[in-house]
Structure formats: C-alpha cells, structure tokens
Design a protein around this motif. Structure first.
Motif, PDB file in Angstrom:
ATOM      1  N   ASN A  23       2.073  19.301 -22.832  1.00 10.80           N
ATOM      2  CA  ASN A  23       3.410  19.335 -23.427  1.00 10.80           C
ATOM      3  C   ASN A  23       4.239  18.087 -23.165  1.00 10.80           C
ATOM      4  N   LEU A  24       3.684  17.104 -22.450  1.00 14.86           N
ATOM      5  CA  LEU A  24       4.430  15.866 -22.228  1.00 14.86           C
ATOM      6  C   LEU A  24       4.524  15.059 -23.512  1.00 14.86           C
ATOM      7  N   ARG A  25       5.613  14.293 -23.648  1.00 16.46           N
ATOM      8  CA  ARG A  25       5.840  13.457 -24.824  1.00 16.46           C
ATOM      9  C   ARG A  25       6.116  12.023 -24.374  1.00 16.46           C
ATOM     10  N   SER A  26       5.784  11.081 -25.223  1.00 23.41           N
ATOM     11  CA  SER A  26       5.909   9.674 -24.848  1.00 23.41           C
ATOM     12  C   SER A  26       7.337   9.266 -24.485  1.00 23.41           C
ATOM     13  N   PRO A  27       8.404   9.780 -25.122  1.00 25.26           N
ATOM     14  CA  PRO A  27       9.748   9.394 -24.666  1.00 25.26           C
ATOM     15  C   PRO A  27      10.023   9.784 -23.209  1.00 25.26           C
ATOM     16  N   GLN A  28       9.453  10.915 -22.765  1.00 26.58           N
ATOM     17  CA  GLN A  28       9.609  11.287 -21.354  1.00 26.58           C
ATOM     18  C   GLN A  28       8.974  10.244 -20.443  1.00 26.58           C
ATOM     19  N   MET A  29       7.811   9.726 -20.855  1.00 26.56           N
ATOM     20  CA  MET A  29       7.137   8.714 -20.049  1.00 26.56           C
ATOM     21  C   MET A  29       7.930   7.413 -20.037  1.00 26.56           C
ATOM     22  N   ARG A  30       8.531   7.056 -21.169  1.00 24.22           N
ATOM     23  CA  ARG A  30       9.357   5.843 -21.183  1.00 24.22           C
ATOM     24  C   ARG A  30      10.512   5.974 -20.203  1.00 24.22           C
ATOM     25  N   ASP A  31      11.139   7.133 -20.183  1.00 25.34           N
ATOM     26  CA  ASP A  31      12.239   7.365 -19.251  1.00 25.34           C
ATOM     27  C   ASP A  31      11.758   7.286 -17.800  1.00 25.34           C
ATOM     28  N   PHE A  32      10.593   7.872 -17.547  1.00 24.58           N
ATOM     29  CA  PHE A  32      10.027   7.872 -16.197  1.00 24.58           C
ATOM     30  C   PHE A  32       9.721   6.441 -15.759  1.00 24.58           C
ATOM     31  N   HIS A  33       9.076   5.685 -16.627  1.00 23.87           N
ATOM     32  CA  HIS A  33       8.750   4.288 -16.315  1.00 23.87           C
ATOM     33  C   HIS A  33      10.025   3.491 -16.063  1.00 23.87           C
ATOM     34  N   HIS A  34      11.012   3.660 -16.921  1.00 17.99           N
ATOM     35  CA  HIS A  34      12.257   2.906 -16.792  1.00 17.99           C
ATOM     36  C   HIS A  34      12.972   3.246 -15.489  1.00 17.99           C
ATOM     37  N   ALA A  35      12.890   4.503 -15.074  1.00 23.95           N
ATOM     38  CA  ALA A  35      13.580   4.926 -13.857  1.00 23.95           C
ATOM     39  C   ALA A  35      12.912   4.395 -12.597  1.00 23.95           C
ATOM     40  N   TRP A  36      11.573   4.403 -12.559  1.00 28.92           N
ATOM     41  CA  TRP A  36      10.873   4.129 -11.312  1.00 28.92           C
ATOM     42  C   TRP A  36      10.298   2.723 -11.210  1.00 28.92           C
ATOM     43  N   TYR A  37       9.900   2.119 -12.314  1.00 31.62           N
ATOM     44  CA  TYR A  37       9.245   0.812 -12.246  1.00 31.62           C
ATOM     45  C   TYR A  37      10.306  -0.292 -12.226  1.00 31.62           C
ATOM     46  N   GLN A  38      11.166  -0.219 -11.208  1.00 28.19           N
ATOM     47  CA  GLN A  38      12.248  -1.160 -10.994  1.00 28.19           C
ATOM     48  C   GLN A  38      11.941  -1.995  -9.755  1.00 28.19           C
ATOM     49  N   PRO A  39      12.465  -3.228  -9.692  1.00 28.34           N
ATOM     50  CA  PRO A  39      12.085  -4.127  -8.583  1.00 28.34           C
ATOM     51  C   PRO A  39      12.386  -3.568  -7.209  1.00 28.34           C
ATOM     52  N   GLN A  40      13.485  -2.839  -7.053  1.00 20.60           N
ATOM     53  CA  GLN A  40      13.813  -2.323  -5.728  1.00 20.60           C
ATOM     54  C   GLN A  40      12.877  -1.206  -5.295  1.00 20.60           C
ATOM     55  N   SER A  41      12.071  -0.688  -6.221  1.00 14.66           N
ATOM     56  CA  SER A  41      11.082   0.344  -5.888  1.00 14.66           C
ATOM     57  C   SER A  41       9.674  -0.232  -5.801  1.00 14.66           C
ATOM     58  N   MET A  42       9.554  -1.567  -5.783  1.00 14.78           N
ATOM     59  CA  MET A  42       8.238  -2.196  -5.874  1.00 14.78           C
ATOM     60  C   MET A  42       7.994  -3.158  -4.723  1.00 14.78           C
ATOM     61  N   THR A  43       6.735  -3.232  -4.311  1.00 17.76           N
ATOM     62  CA  THR A  43       6.284  -4.205  -3.322  1.00 17.76           C
ATOM     63  C   THR A  43       5.058  -4.902  -3.893  1.00 17.76           C
ATOM     64  N   ALA A  44       5.066  -6.231  -3.886  1.00 21.91           N
ATOM     65  CA  ALA A  44       3.915  -7.006  -4.357  1.00 21.91           C
ATOM     66  C   ALA A  44       3.285  -7.699  -3.160  1.00 21.91           C
ATOM     67  N   ALA A  45       2.081  -7.281  -2.802  1.00 25.11           N
ATOM     68  CA  ALA A  45       1.347  -7.904  -1.700  1.00 25.11           C
ATOM     69  C   ALA A  45       0.281  -8.807  -2.293  1.00 25.11           C
ATOM     70  N   VAL A  46       0.246 -10.073  -1.855  1.00 30.43           N
ATOM     71  CA  VAL A  46      -0.687 -11.043  -2.441  1.00 30.43           C
ATOM     72  C   VAL A  46      -1.330 -11.847  -1.315  1.00 30.43           C
ATOM     73  N   VAL A  47      -2.663 -11.828  -1.286  1.00 30.00           N
ATOM     74  CA  VAL A  47      -3.421 -12.455  -0.210  1.00 30.00           C
ATOM     75  C   VAL A  47      -4.599 -13.207  -0.810  1.00 30.00           C
TER      76      VAL A  47
END
Length: 428
Positions: free
Chosen positions: A176-200
């Motif tokens: 029952n999930l719809r793509s607009p729900q996923m866009r909202d989810f991505h927009h809410a969580w995939y923000q820089p303050q919620s992300m860590t980039a580790a590079v080695v």
C-alpha cells in the motif's frame, strides 16, 4: 568548515570535518590501493511508524533506480566499467551506502554515489516495479527458517520497541505504499545533519575531504531547507520478570531451534555493553566456549549453539540460539540457565579473561585491514553516537574489564529465572 584531528592511536588516525550544512566527513589516508566512501544516514526501520514500516529498506532499493542525471542502470554500468564495487544495507537504526574504487577513479565515481543517494528519481513506474522485488524479498525471508526464528525471537523480546518489527516490513504495508510517501521520507531524512560520510583510502586526507565536499554540494539540491524529521524519545523496556515462553511448529525444520533472549543495554549505554560482549564470547563463541564445550562436545545435546550480544541503539539483546533434537530442549535450556548461574556465583579465571582480551584485540586489528573496514567502523560509530572514540578504543575498554565486572554484569542483566524463550519444533 572546521577540521579536527583526533588523538592518534596506534592503528588509526582519522580526521573529522564538519561542514556548515551539518554533514560530517571522516577521512583517513591508508596505504592500500583503494578508496572506500561509506555514507551513513541516521534512519532505519526503528524510526518508521507502523503505517510505513519497511520504507527505509524500500528506499534503499529505489536509490539505485536512476536520478535526473543518471538513467536506470547507468550508475552500475559506470561503476563496473572501472572495476569498482557499490552496495547498501538497511538496519533498524541506520541505512548506509558504500563504494570502493581505485584511487585514480575516486574523484569521478564518488560524486555519482552521492548523486544516487541524494537525488533518486523515485518515479512511480520504477517504484511499482521495484515494489514487486521487495515483496519477493519479504516472501523469501518468510520462507527462511533462520529468519522466521529470529523474527519470532524479536517479537518475544520486545513488547513495544520497534526492534520487534522486521526491517523489511510486512507485505501488507509495502503493498500500500505510494511513491509520494517515499519522496517525503527521503526529503525528511536524507539531510546533511542526519548523514555521516566516512572515506578511507590511498589519497591525501585533504583531497578525500574535498572530493566528498564538492560532490555533496554539487548534488544536494535541498541544502537550504531544514529537515522535517522528528525522532520520538525511546524508553528501553524493563528486564523480564518471568520466563516468557513461545512455542511454534515449523514444518520446514529438520531439527528444533531454541532461542533465549534478555533485554540488555544498547549503544546509548555503551559502557555497560563491554562486559556483555565478553560474556557472549565466554558462553558461546568458539570451540572453547562453555556452552559449545558442554552441550555439543561433552554431552552431544546440540548440533549448533552460539551467543551474541546485539548492541542496538536504544536497547540491546543478549541472544543464545541452539539447533538440537526436540527431546533435548528442556535439558539444554536448564544447562544454559545453570551456566549463567555459575557466571553469577563464580569469578571467571584470569586465563579465560586474558584469552578473550587477546581474541578481541586481534579481531579489531584484523577488522581494520581494508579501507572498507575502517570506513564502516568510523561511519557506524559516529553516525550512532557522534563520537569516534568508541571505534578506536574498543580493545582498551575490553582490556579494562575485570572478573568482578563480568560477574556483576551477569548478575544485573542475565537473570536465569526471567528471560524470553522461543522454541521452534519440526512437525514430526
């Protein structure tokens, strides 16, 4: 932007850099001819509501289905042409995406990895196609006796915490999930303050940081908008006060499964987890562990037995599992409880603790041999705790645990009279 060099331990010397937009970059040069970028997002299935349970994992699939700059399949083709490797994983507490390239290709390929993470197209047609793939993955997981046993154990262990739910979510929700729900989810969580980039890898630290910074700024299209996610406070569940028993018949099993679980501290109480890690090794990791030696080697009551201390963010699980003939279940359960009583009443011999310390220290060294190992280690701890010290000092913490500490942890967290138990019996 500011850059801070952590205190330099013997094996690891990562730099931590925080951008003005909130993104944290952890970088380290390592003389191995590869570079690994590991991007961690502080969202997993535990952050989801029941109505969208499984969204974080579904989104992980959709991230690889094209961006405004890359057609579906183009990213993978560009990666494979250079002999690079990319993949992703979703858990209860996080999602992460990683790529390993040759150093000479990193500046070209790292921005592509960031593009797919930050700008997935999430168009409806691809969403509906991939939904079928996710539903098939759920069906396969439900067909796995090992996963069924684990799911039922988590449902028994937790009454309210979201750790009781599968990361994949139930098919009824995914359907029952719809793509607009996923866009909202991505927009809410995939923000820089919620992300860590580790590079080695084998490029100068300044160059690693610059490549990731430029790639992020190039592809982060909503940098000026504040994330709209909110994380409700989570209260760990109290210890069991009695034995909570669940029994099932599973026609696909050839042998019974016995699982015993205790609610124990998680990463939010990290200092309390080290002794439990050692107790797990003493009880059931390796051929000299107490349960393996007694129940498999000496008495032949089980075919397999293992113990793990699962350190999730809000609350952990001390998990003992065995594969065994159905008729041996009562005796094995009692023997496990008796081994725990022994841990509570008798101090562990110094030679046993010394052996465990050596094992743990060596595991830490061996787990740091590749750039991907280190990036994974740094990204995991920093994303969960906003602190790198536990990633670097784990062996020292283990070395500081005494026999009295182990006895106290067993007494406090492993009640032999109160735990969750799941029994899966074959039909015949």
């Amino acid at each position: 932007m500011t850059s801070i060099l952590t205190k330099q331990p013997k094996l690891n010397a990562p730099s931590i850099c925080q951008l003005d937009n909130g993104l944290t970059i952890i970088a380290e040069q390592m003389p191995v001819e590869a570079v690994n970028l590991n991007v961690w997002i502080n969202v997993g299935s535990a952050k989801e509501s029941n109505e969208i349970n499984g969204m974080a994992h579904f989104l992980e699939h959709m991230v690889f289905k094209g961006t405004p700059n890359l057609e579906i399949g183009e990213f993978e083709q560009l990666i494979e042409e250079r002999g690079a490797v990319t993949n992703a994983a979703t858990s209860q507490d996080y999602t992460h995406y990683y790529i390993t390239t040759a150093p000479k290709d990193f500046a070209e390929l790292a921005p592509l990895q960031l593009d797919v993470v930050l700008n997935p197209s999430l168009d409806n047609e691809a969403f509906e196609r991939e939904k079928l793939v996710v539903l098939e993955e759920i069906r396969r997981s439900e067909d796995s006796p090992r996963r069924r046993t684990f799911y039922r154990s988590m449902e028994t262990c937790f009454e309210t915490l979201p750790y009781r739910r599968p990361v994949l979510g139930p098919a009824s929700v995914i359907e029952n999930l719809r793509s607009p729900q996923m866009r909202d989810f991505h927009h809410a969580w995939y923000q820089p303050q919620s992300m860590t980039a580790a590079v080695v890898g084998n490029l100068p630290v300044e160059e690693l940081i610059e490549i990731v910074t430029q790639g992020f700024e190039q592809h982060h299209s909503f940098r000026d908008q504040k994330a709209k996610n909110s994380t409700p406070s989570v209260t760990p569940e109290p210890p069991f006060t009695e034995i909570v028993r669940r029994e099932y018949t599973d026609e696909s099993l050839q042998q019974a499964r016995l699982v015993m679980v205790w609610r124990v501290p998680g990463m939010e109480n990290l200092a309390q987890t080290y002794a439990l890690d050692i107790l797990a090794v003493i009880l059931g990791q390796g051929k000299v562990s107490r349960l393996f030696r007694e129940l498999r080697e000496e008495k032949g009551l089980v075919n397999q037995i293992g113990v793990s201390n699962m350190t999730q963010t809000h609350q952990g699980v001390f998990y003992i599992s065995a594969a065994l003939p159905t008729e041996n279940i009562p005796e094995v359960e009692q023997a496990i409880a008796q081994q725990i009583r022994t841990l509570q009443s008798e101090l562990i011999a110094t030679k046993d603790i010394d052996r465990i310390r050596t094992q743990v220290a060596n595991r830490f060294v061996f787990a740091n041999e590749r750039p991907s190992d280190r990036a994974n280690l740094y990204g995991y701890y920093y994303s969960q705790l906003q602190d790198l010290a536990p990633a670097l000092n784990y062996p020292q913490h283990i070395q500081s645990i005494s026999a009295a500490d182990l006895q106290l942890a067993a007494q406090k967290y492993l009640n032999p009279e109160a735990y969750g138990v799941v029994i899966m019996k074959p039909a015949n």
